[in-house]
Design an enzyme around this catalytic site. Structure first.
Site, PDB file in Angstrom:
ATOM      1  N   SER A 180     -19.960  34.896   2.359  1.00  0.00           N
ATOM      2  CA  SER A 180     -18.785  35.617   1.878  1.00  0.00           C
ATOM      3  C   SER A 180     -17.736  35.615   2.972  1.00  0.00           C
ATOM      4  O   SER A 180     -18.045  35.883   4.132  1.00  0.00           O
ATOM      5  CB  SER A 180     -19.127  37.062   1.501  1.00  0.00           C
ATOM      6  OG  SER A 180     -19.960  37.109   0.368  1.00  0.00           O
ATOM      7  N   GLU A 199       1.054  36.719   3.411  1.00  0.00           N
ATOM      8  CA  GLU A 199       1.520  36.926   2.038  1.00  0.00           C
ATOM      9  C   GLU A 199       0.596  37.818   1.233  1.00  0.00           C
ATOM     10  O   GLU A 199       1.008  38.367   0.228  1.00  0.00           O
ATOM     11  CB  GLU A 199       1.674  35.566   1.341  1.00  0.00           C
ATOM     12  CG  GLU A 199       2.706  34.645   1.963  1.00  0.00           C
ATOM     13  CD  GLU A 199       2.218  33.922   3.214  1.00  0.00           C
ATOM     14  OE1 GLU A 199       3.027  33.213   3.827  1.00  0.00           O
ATOM     15  OE2 GLU A 199       1.022  34.060   3.575  1.00  0.00           O
ATOM     16  N   SER A 200      -0.688  37.943   1.585  1.00  0.00           N
ATOM     17  CA  SER A 200      -1.638  38.882   0.971  1.00  0.00           C
ATOM     18  C   SER A 200      -3.050  38.543   1.409  1.00  0.00           C
ATOM     19  O   SER A 200      -3.416  38.796   2.544  1.00  0.00           O
ATOM     20  CB  SER A 200      -1.524  38.916  -0.550  1.00  0.00           C
ATOM     21  OG  SER A 200      -2.319  39.987  -1.044  1.00  0.00           O
ATOM     22  N   HIS A 209     -16.956  33.983  -2.444  1.00  0.00           N
ATOM     23  CA  HIS A 209     -18.389  34.230  -2.283  1.00  0.00           C
ATOM     24  C   HIS A 209     -19.131  33.080  -2.941  1.00  0.00           C
ATOM     25  O   HIS A 209     -18.686  32.524  -3.951  1.00  0.00           O
ATOM     26  CB  HIS A 209     -18.809  35.547  -2.927  1.00  0.00           C
ATOM     27  CG  HIS A 209     -20.273  35.824  -2.764  1.00  0.00           C
ATOM     28  ND1 HIS A 209     -20.818  36.198  -1.555  1.00  0.00           N
ATOM     29  CD2 HIS A 209     -21.314  35.734  -3.638  1.00  0.00           C
ATOM     30  CE1 HIS A 209     -22.125  36.357  -1.701  1.00  0.00           C
ATOM     31  NE2 HIS A 209     -22.443  36.073  -2.948  1.00  0.00           N
ATOM     32  N   CYS A 240       2.296  37.380  -2.515  1.00  0.00           N
ATOM     33  CA  CYS A 240       3.516  38.037  -2.984  1.00  0.00           C
ATOM     34  C   CYS A 240       4.741  37.249  -2.553  1.00  0.00           C
ATOM     35  O   CYS A 240       5.846  37.787  -2.503  1.00  0.00           O
ATOM     36  CB  CYS A 240       3.591  39.471  -2.480  1.00  0.00           C
ATOM     37  SG  CYS A 240       3.395  39.626  -0.692  1.00  0.00           S
ATOM     38  N   HIS A 258       6.582  17.322 -36.720  1.00  0.00           N
ATOM     39  CA  HIS A 258       7.689  16.378 -36.817  1.00  0.00           C
ATOM     40  C   HIS A 258       7.802  15.762 -38.211  1.00  0.00           C
ATOM     41  O   HIS A 258       8.926  15.453 -38.657  1.00  0.00           O
ATOM     42  CB  HIS A 258       7.533  15.282 -35.759  1.00  0.00           C
ATOM     43  CG  HIS A 258       7.754  15.777 -34.361  1.00  0.00           C
ATOM     44  ND1 HIS A 258       6.711  16.104 -33.519  1.00  0.00           N
ATOM     45  CD2 HIS A 258       8.893  16.042 -33.670  1.00  0.00           C
ATOM     46  CE1 HIS A 258       7.204  16.531 -32.360  1.00  0.00           C
ATOM     47  NE2 HIS A 258       8.515  16.503 -32.427  1.00  0.00           N
ATOM     48  N   GLU A 277      11.430  14.370 -26.741  1.00  0.00           N
ATOM     49  CA  GLU A 277      10.062  13.835 -26.695  1.00  0.00           C
ATOM     50  C   GLU A 277       9.965  12.484 -27.382  1.00  0.00           C
ATOM     51  O   GLU A 277       9.045  11.705 -27.116  1.00  0.00           O
ATOM     52  CB  GLU A 277       9.103  14.816 -27.369  1.00  0.00           C
ATOM     53  CG  GLU A 277       9.080  16.199 -26.738  1.00  0.00           C
ATOM     54  CD  GLU A 277       8.672  17.265 -27.732  1.00  0.00           C
ATOM     55  OE1 GLU A 277       8.560  16.949 -28.933  1.00  0.00           O
ATOM     56  OE2 GLU A 277       8.461  18.413 -27.304  1.00  0.00           O
ATOM     57  N   ASP A 298      25.825  15.838 -24.025  1.00  0.00           N
ATOM     58  CA  ASP A 298      25.771  17.156 -24.648  1.00  0.00           C
ATOM     59  C   ASP A 298      26.063  16.989 -26.133  1.00  0.00           C
ATOM     60  O   ASP A 298      27.139  16.515 -26.525  1.00  0.00           O
ATOM     61  CB  ASP A 298      26.813  18.059 -23.989  1.00  0.00           C
ATOM     62  CG  ASP A 298      26.829  19.467 -24.580  1.00  0.00           C
ATOM     63  OD1 ASP A 298      26.094  19.722 -25.552  1.00  0.00           O
ATOM     64  OD2 ASP A 298      27.595  20.304 -24.065  1.00  0.00           O
ATOM     65  N   GLY A 299      25.102  17.350 -26.987  1.00  0.00           N
ATOM     66  CA  GLY A 299      25.267  17.156 -28.421  1.00  0.00           C
ATOM     67  C   GLY A 299      26.443  17.918 -28.995  1.00  0.00           C
ATOM     68  O   GLY A 299      27.136  17.430 -29.902  1.00  0.00           O
TER      69      GLY A 299
END
Length: 726
Positions: A230, A237-238, A243, A258, A393, A417, A478-479
């Protein structure tokens, strides 16, 4: 004493003399000192009993005997924490409490320490084991309390440069908010020798921290008897800890930070360093990972990891398989692709059998039936799935295509896609299929990681990639701007001729209207944009768009719910020149709920084709769909029977429609039996009540006959109903 004298002393009325005790000052001092010593002895004995137990307390004087001296273990020095270039060791105080754990074969603590010599600014580590010169860096009192002085002697740390991997955490400093990310990893089928080696495990932990660009302040390890290790490490950061169960081949690990970086990219590092295959010479199952990623604490900023991506994939720990296929961030959005096997839906063992080409099992002969689910997320929101690819689709494309008598020119808004383009190119009548997609990186990324979505190799006469089909055109623009420049009222009035020939069918495969992002507002609440789409259609043109998750039976009116954008679009269709609007849903898209679509038509001719029978639709499929190279059906989900189910709006849309304020007249009459006439002017273009009870067999006319038999007068019927049922 004489008897006479005794009787006199005991005579009544005799006065007794007081007792006087004289105590010397020396006696008082001795008594006080004795009391103090006694109290100290009792307290000390009580402390020993509480800390060591009754048995050890009785034998405490013999603790130095051979029976209580832990044998010296030949143990190598554990690896030292390392510091990445550009990071400074924070100012910290190291305090520890050690207990005599009889089950521990050995214990060790290693910590990062900064030298007090500011001139050299050297970074050192300390280890509570003996150093090479026999001196201990940390001093401990008899109770096990340990304090390490700053600037003690020790070996210098190797300063390592950050690598260029996509590991989780950048070295940049960020504010430490009261929030973080927690990564929990369980691995089985791991080599037992590795899991029982304190040195190898500690080295793996240090390497994970280094490659993840974290800062390890200290760590502490116990090697247990008879086996198992262990360790817990304190990070700037933490923390990180693990184990092991060597006899079971299992290790559990957790990493919490964090910082601002992400932890999911650390998984390949953990797998490489801790998932060591069993080395026994026999065939053994490969290591298998189960993991979960959770957002913790209170972060005021929303995260894509907390949306669908977190709910459906990252936070779920009981998936038999969960692998990140690819992840990238383009100029416009973040894209994540995951493969997963949920034990409640698919079988992991069958998938493993399908990978074994040496045997002739059913799974190995048909591996395409046992593939993991592949899911695509844009900015954390689920967009497409492997097993919902065709249902979604095909439902988006073919209802509108078969409602048009001869679609030659089709426009696609979005569809990065490539699957929407694939479905359009299956039609023989197509001359030009134009796709307007703003994110070119999305198209390239999908071509590499989603080949099943955008391959046209099985369509006779097409290409390997659908974008290379001679009928396909792709504009990376841009559509909204693309259509405004060509089909806005201003553009049409200013030009001598059309810049772009009009379309027979327009398909919008873009963001969901429920998405709370600015671009979704532009697509679904910009009446000017929707007007340009209407201008871009031929006189009998059709527009179809996906509208997100279907309404709920117990949901509020859409105007005041998260579906308000969808409601706005339906009202705009009525104002800008469409003659018919229908909604329908598909339940096999693998989106955790049925998905809704809307189709708007500019002529009654296409309206009549919408209501063709299933047999008529099946005939049209055979006539209009290109054959395949493999000989398999080109359409995996769509057919005439399914199209008939699309012709009736879902019940949920009817229910929420009738909860509007004021209540629509059709709801009052058809649901409440009120004698209220509906004038043609009062009949709304989008009316799922009328649409569900249309003049077909079993529809509104049969309902009219029923209510008239019950005493309702014919002249009380709505004018629209009279016209339909005459």
């Amino acid at each position: 004493m004489s008897r006479e004298t005794s009787e006199q002393e005991q005579a009544p009325g005799a006065v007794s003399q007081p007792y006087i005790v004289r105590v010397s000052r020396t006696f008082i001092y001795i008594s006080l000192l004795t009391s103090i010593l006694l109290a100290f002895t009792i307290g000390r004995a009580a402390r020993i009993i509480l800390m060591k137990g009754p048995r050890r307390a009785l034998l405490a004087p013999h603790d130095t005997s051979a029976m209580f001296v832990r044998p010296e273990h030949a143990r190598p020095s554990l690896p030292h924490p390392q510091l990445i270039v550009g990071k400074e060791v924070p100012r910290t105080l190291y305090t520890a409490k050690n207990f005599d754990t009889a089950m521990g074969a050995s214990t060790a603590s290693v910590y990062l320490e900064k030298s007090v010599d500011s001139a050299s600014n050297s970074v050192k580590v300390s280890n509570d084991q003996k150093s090479d010169d026999g001196k201990s860096f940390c001093k401990a009192d008899q109770g096990g309390d340990k304090t390490c002085s700053r600037g003690g002697s020790g070996n210098s740390v190797d300063i390592i440069a950050p690598n260029n991997s996509d590991a989780a955490l950048s070295g940049e400093e960020a504010p430490h908010l009261p929030a973080g990310q927690h990564l929990l990893v369980d691995i089985k089928n791991v080599d037992g020798t590795f899991l029982n080696s304190e040195l190898r495990l500690a080295q793996a932990m240090v390497d994970v921290v280094n490659q993840s660009k974290l800062t390890l302040l200290s760590y502490h390890c116990h090697k247990l008897i008879p086996m198992g290790v262990s360790c817990v490490g304190v990070l700037l950061e933490s923390h990180i800890s693990f184990h092991t169960w060597p006899e079971e081949g299992v290790i559990t690990l957790d990493l919490f930070t964090c910082g601002s970086g992400e932890l999911v990219p650390v998984l390949p590092i953990i797998e490489e360093l801790f998932a060591i295959p069993i080395e026994d010479g026999n065939a053994a199952d490969p290591p298998q990972l189960l993991w979960s990623h959770k957002l913790r604490g209170f972060n005021p900023e929303p995260s894509v990891l907390g949306d669908d991506l977190g709910q459906f994939v990252l936070e779920r720990s009981q998936m038999d398989l969960k692998v990140e296929v690819a992840s990238t961030k383009t100029k416009f959005q973040r894209i994540d692709i995951y493969d997963s096997i949920d034990s409640s839906a698919r079988d992991y063992l069958s998938y493993m059998k399908s990978l074994d080409s040496k045997h002739t099992s059913y799974e190995s002969l048909h591996p395409e039936l046992f593939l993991p689910e592949r899911e695509v997320y844009l900015d954390g929101v689920l967009q497409s799935t492997r097993y919902g690819n065709e249902p979604y689709h095909e439902a988006l494309v073919h209802p509108s295509m078969f409602s048009h008598p001869n679609p030659k020119r089709v426009g696609i808004i979005g569809g990065g896609e490539g699957a929407t383009l694939r479905e359009v190119l299956k039609h023989k009548s197509i001359e030009v299929a134009t796709m307007i997609e703003i994110d070119e990186e999305m198209v390239s990324f999908s071509r590499k990681h989603l080949p099943d979505w955008n391959t046209c190799s099985d369509i006779k006469g097409s290409a390997e990639w659908c974008g290379d089909d001679t009928r396909a055109r792709i504009f990376y623009e841009d559509g909204v701007a693309w259509f405004h420049d060509r089909f806005s009222d201003e553009a049409l009035s200013a030009s001598n001729g059309l810049k772009e020939e009009r379309f027979d069918v327009l398909i919008m495969d873009a963001l969901d209207p429920q998405d709370n992002v600015p671009f979704a507002d532009i697509l679904y609440t910009n009446e000017g944009f929707i007007k340009t789409l209407c201008n871009a259609l031929t006189d009998n043109g059709i527009i179809i768009m996906q509208l997100g998750e279907s309404a709920e039976n117990l949901g509020p009116p859409e105007e005041i719910s998260r579906n308000s954008k969808r409601s706005f679009v339906m009202h705009v269709f009525e104002r800008i020149g469409f003659t018919n609007v229908h909604v329908y849903e598909e339940g096999n898209c693998h989106f955790r709920g049925p998905w809704s679509y809307a189709v708007a038509m500019k002529s009654n001719e296409t309206e009549s084709l919408w209501y063709r029978s299933s047999a008529e639709i099946d005939v049209e499929v055979r006539k209009r769909i290109l054959p395949t190279v493999s000989g398999k059906p080109a359409l995996k989900n769509f057919d005439g029977t399914l199209m008939e189910s699309y012709q009736n709006p879902p019940k949920s849309f009817e229910l929420v429609y009738c909860r509007a304020t004021p209540v629509p007249d059709s709801c009052k009459y058809l649901l409440g039996h009120d004698k209220i006439a509906i004038t043609p002017e009062g009949r709304k273009l989008y009316d799922p009540i009328i649409d569900r009870h249309s003049p077909r067999e079993g529809g509104i006319c049969d309902y009219v006959s029923y209510v008239m038999k019950r005493g309702h007068r014919y002249d009380s019927l709505p004018q629209e109903v009279k016209m339909m049922c005459n």
